[in-house]
Motif scaffolding. Structure first.
Motif, PDB file in Angstrom:
ATOM      1  N   ALA A  98       0.824  -1.212   0.000  1.00  0.00           N
ATOM      2  CA  ALA A  98       0.000   0.000   0.000  1.00  0.00           C
ATOM      3  C   ALA A  98       0.852   1.254   0.000  1.00  0.00           C
ATOM      4  O   ALA A  98       0.329   2.346  -0.021  1.00  0.00           O
ATOM      5  CB  ALA A  98      -0.921   0.006   1.217  1.00  0.00           C
ATOM      6  N   GLY A  99       2.166   1.075   0.020  1.00  0.00           N
ATOM      7  CA  GLY A  99       3.049   2.224   0.114  1.00  0.00           C
ATOM      8  C   GLY A  99       3.323   2.858  -1.235  1.00  0.00           C
ATOM      9  O   GLY A  99       2.860   2.420  -2.278  1.00  0.00           O
ATOM     10  N   THR A 100       4.073   3.897  -1.197  1.00  0.00           N
ATOM     11  CA  THR A 100       4.404   4.630  -2.404  1.00  0.00           C
ATOM     12  C   THR A 100       5.546   3.986  -3.170  1.00  0.00           C
ATOM     13  O   THR A 100       5.845   4.392  -4.280  1.00  0.00           O
ATOM     14  CB  THR A 100       4.831   6.054  -2.059  1.00  0.00           C
ATOM     15  N   GLY A 101       6.179   3.000  -2.585  1.00  0.00           N
ATOM     16  CA  GLY A 101       7.358   2.421  -3.199  1.00  0.00           C
ATOM     17  C   GLY A 101       8.629   3.110  -2.746  1.00  0.00           C
ATOM     18  O   GLY A 101       9.709   2.768  -3.188  1.00  0.00           O
ATOM     19  N   GLU A 102       8.485   4.071  -1.867  1.00  0.00           N
ATOM     20  CA  GLU A 102       9.637   4.825  -1.416  1.00  0.00           C
ATOM     21  C   GLU A 102      10.498   3.991  -0.478  1.00  0.00           C
ATOM     22  O   GLU A 102       9.998   3.247   0.359  1.00  0.00           O
ATOM     23  CB  GLU A 102       9.159   6.071  -0.688  1.00  0.00           C
ATOM     24  N   LEU A 103      11.800   4.126  -0.605  1.00  0.00           N
ATOM     25  CA  LEU A 103      12.768   3.484   0.272  1.00  0.00           C
ATOM     26  C   LEU A 103      13.209   4.530   1.286  1.00  0.00           C
ATOM     27  O   LEU A 103      13.682   5.605   0.912  1.00  0.00           O
ATOM     28  CB  LEU A 103      13.939   2.988  -0.564  1.00  0.00           C
ATOM     29  N   PHE A 104      13.034   4.217   2.581  1.00  0.00           N
ATOM     30  CA  PHE A 104      13.379   5.160   3.645  1.00  0.00           C
ATOM     31  C   PHE A 104      14.700   4.748   4.275  1.00  0.00           C
ATOM     32  O   PHE A 104      14.875   3.581   4.635  1.00  0.00           O
ATOM     33  CB  PHE A 104      12.286   5.172   4.716  1.00  0.00           C
ATOM     34  N   PHE A 105      15.586   5.712   4.454  1.00  0.00           N
ATOM     35  CA  PHE A 105      16.917   5.426   4.988  1.00  0.00           C
ATOM     36  C   PHE A 105      17.088   5.959   6.397  1.00  0.00           C
ATOM     37  O   PHE A 105      16.523   6.995   6.763  1.00  0.00           O
ATOM     38  CB  PHE A 105      17.994   6.059   4.094  1.00  0.00           C
ATOM     39  N   GLY A 106      17.905   5.248   7.168  1.00  0.00           N
ATOM     40  CA  GLY A 106      18.308   5.726   8.477  1.00  0.00           C
ATOM     41  C   GLY A 106      19.385   6.793   8.361  1.00  0.00           C
ATOM     42  O   GLY A 106      19.792   7.175   7.264  1.00  0.00           O
ATOM     43  N   GLU A 107      19.875   7.211   9.536  1.00  0.00           N
ATOM     44  CA  GLU A 107      20.839   8.304   9.566  1.00  0.00           C
ATOM     45  C   GLU A 107      22.246   7.853   9.180  1.00  0.00           C
ATOM     46  O   GLU A 107      23.113   8.673   8.897  1.00  0.00           O
ATOM     47  CB  GLU A 107      20.872   8.935  10.970  1.00  0.00           C
ATOM     48  N   GLY A 108      22.472   6.576   9.187  1.00  0.00           N
ATOM     49  CA  GLY A 108      23.774   6.051   8.802  1.00  0.00           C
ATOM     50  C   GLY A 108      24.700   5.825   9.976  1.00  0.00           C
ATOM     51  O   GLY A 108      24.598   6.486  11.021  1.00  0.00           O
ATOM     52  N   SER A 109      25.613   4.874   9.811  1.00  0.00           N
ATOM     53  CA  SER A 109      26.644   4.579  10.813  1.00  0.00           C
ATOM     54  C   SER A 109      27.991   4.600  10.106  1.00  0.00           C
ATOM     55  O   SER A 109      28.206   3.843   9.163  1.00  0.00           O
ATOM     56  CB  SER A 109      26.419   3.194  11.436  1.00  0.00           C
ATOM     57  N   ARG A 110      28.860   5.470  10.574  1.00  0.00           N
ATOM     58  CA  ARG A 110      30.182   5.566   9.936  1.00  0.00           C
ATOM     59  C   ARG A 110      31.172   4.717  10.712  1.00  0.00           C
ATOM     60  O   ARG A 110      31.432   4.984  11.884  1.00  0.00           O
ATOM     61  CB  ARG A 110      30.658   7.014   9.869  1.00  0.00           C
ATOM     62  N   LEU A 111      31.717   3.721  10.043  1.00  0.00           N
ATOM     63  CA  LEU A 111      32.658   2.782  10.653  1.00  0.00           C
ATOM     64  C   LEU A 111      34.056   3.013  10.103  1.00  0.00           C
ATOM     65  O   LEU A 111      34.255   3.027   8.883  1.00  0.00           O
ATOM     66  CB  LEU A 111      32.226   1.337  10.376  1.00  0.00           C
ATOM     67  N   THR A 112      35.006   3.167  10.999  1.00  0.00           N
ATOM     68  CA  THR A 112      36.419   3.247  10.626  1.00  0.00           C
ATOM     69  C   THR A 112      37.138   2.085  11.279  1.00  0.00           C
ATOM     70  O   THR A 112      37.098   1.937  12.501  1.00  0.00           O
ATOM     71  CB  THR A 112      37.049   4.562  11.087  1.00  0.00           C
ATOM     72  N   VAL A 113      37.763   1.267  10.457  1.00  0.00           N
ATOM     73  CA  VAL A 113      38.528   0.124  10.952  1.00  0.00           C
ATOM     74  C   VAL A 113      40.003   0.468  10.838  1.00  0.00           C
ATOM     75  O   VAL A 113      40.482   0.819   9.745  1.00  0.00           O
ATOM     76  CB  VAL A 113      38.196  -1.154  10.164  1.00  0.00           C
ATOM     77  N   LEU A 114      40.726   0.388  11.960  1.00  0.00           N
ATOM     78  CA  LEU A 114      42.136   0.769  11.979  1.00  0.00           C
ATOM     79  C   LEU A 114      43.055  -0.443  12.143  1.00  0.00           C
ATOM     80  O   LEU A 114      42.661  -1.433  12.757  1.00  0.00           O
ATOM     81  CB  LEU A 114      42.391   1.761  13.119  1.00  0.00           C
TER      82      LEU A 114
END
Lengths: 114, 113
Positions: A98-114
């Motif tokens: 029933a949705g618009t087909g829109e894909l909703f995204f979260g705020e993101g997680s920035r990962l740095t591997v050292l």
């Protein structure tokens, strides 16, 4: 209203350490859930997607895994991180027929591997 | 699964109309075409979606020819704040909630003063 949250927002991990990123969705039932990764200056790489609880489709190397323990919870994990796992991780959902087909995204997680 | 192809980058000036074309030669009958905008360190944001012909909303227009093998996102009178990466995404959003959704490489639009 529908919302999506993911955490942590930022993390720095040593090579070989474990990883757990969590994503939760509110306000919708039985969503399709997605994990994407974006390396610096690159496009969006699909890592995993799920069409239901316990149903995970994988598009990536073996050191990452995903789980969907509840309808609106999606977890990205690794037992041993690699340098190449660094990047911006995005969780997303689509909300059904029933949705618009829109894909909703979260705020993101920035990962740095050292 | 419909693969998409877009130009890697485009330049424009403020006030101009920008048209970004996406090729999706093997689009399926149930597939819809959706465009997203992404700023650095943010998730993509939905702009517009269509199935055929023309769709217009408050920020953009989407033109889809009869064969649906391509689509063109039109941004009228761009401003500096429209500098972003634009993605075309094709998927069966309604009958399959999207299923496996793979983004193409996107088009990096740079708007200059």
């Amino acid at each position: 209203s529908q919302t999506i949250h993911q955490w942590p927002a930022t993390l720095v991990q040593p090579v070989g350490s474990p990883l757990s990123l969590e994503c939760t969705v509110e306000g919708t039932s039985n969503p399709n859930l997605y994990w994407y990764r974006q390396a610096a200056g690159r496009g969006l790489q699909l890592l995993f997607y799920s069409v239901g609880i316990g149903q995970i489709s994988s598009e990536v190397p073996q050191n990452l895994s995903a789980s969907r323990p509840q309808d609106r919870q999606f977890i990205l994990s690794s037992k041993k991180l690699l340098l190449s796992d660094s990047g911006f991780y995005l969780c997303a959902y689509s909300s059904g027929r029933a949705g618009t087909g829109e894909l909703f995204f979260g705020e993101g997680s920035r990962l740095t591997v050292l | 699964l419909a693969k998409t192809t877009q130009p890697i980058s485009m330049d424009s000036y403020e006030g101009q109309e920008v048209n970004i074309t996406c090729s999706h030669n093997n689009i399926a009958t149930n597939d819809y075409i959706t465009w997203y905008q992404q700023f650095p360190s943010q998730g993509p944001r939905f702009i517009i979606q269509g199935y055929k012909t023309k769709v217009t909303n408050e920020v953009a227009s989407l033109f889809i020819p009869a064969d649906r093998k391509s689509s063109t996102l039109s941004l009228p009178r761009v401003s500096l704040s429209d500098t972003a990466v634009y993605y075309c995404l094709v998927g069966d959003f309604f009958y399959n909630q999207g299923g496996k959704l793979i983004f193409g490489q996107g088009t990096e639009l740079s708007v200059k003063p």
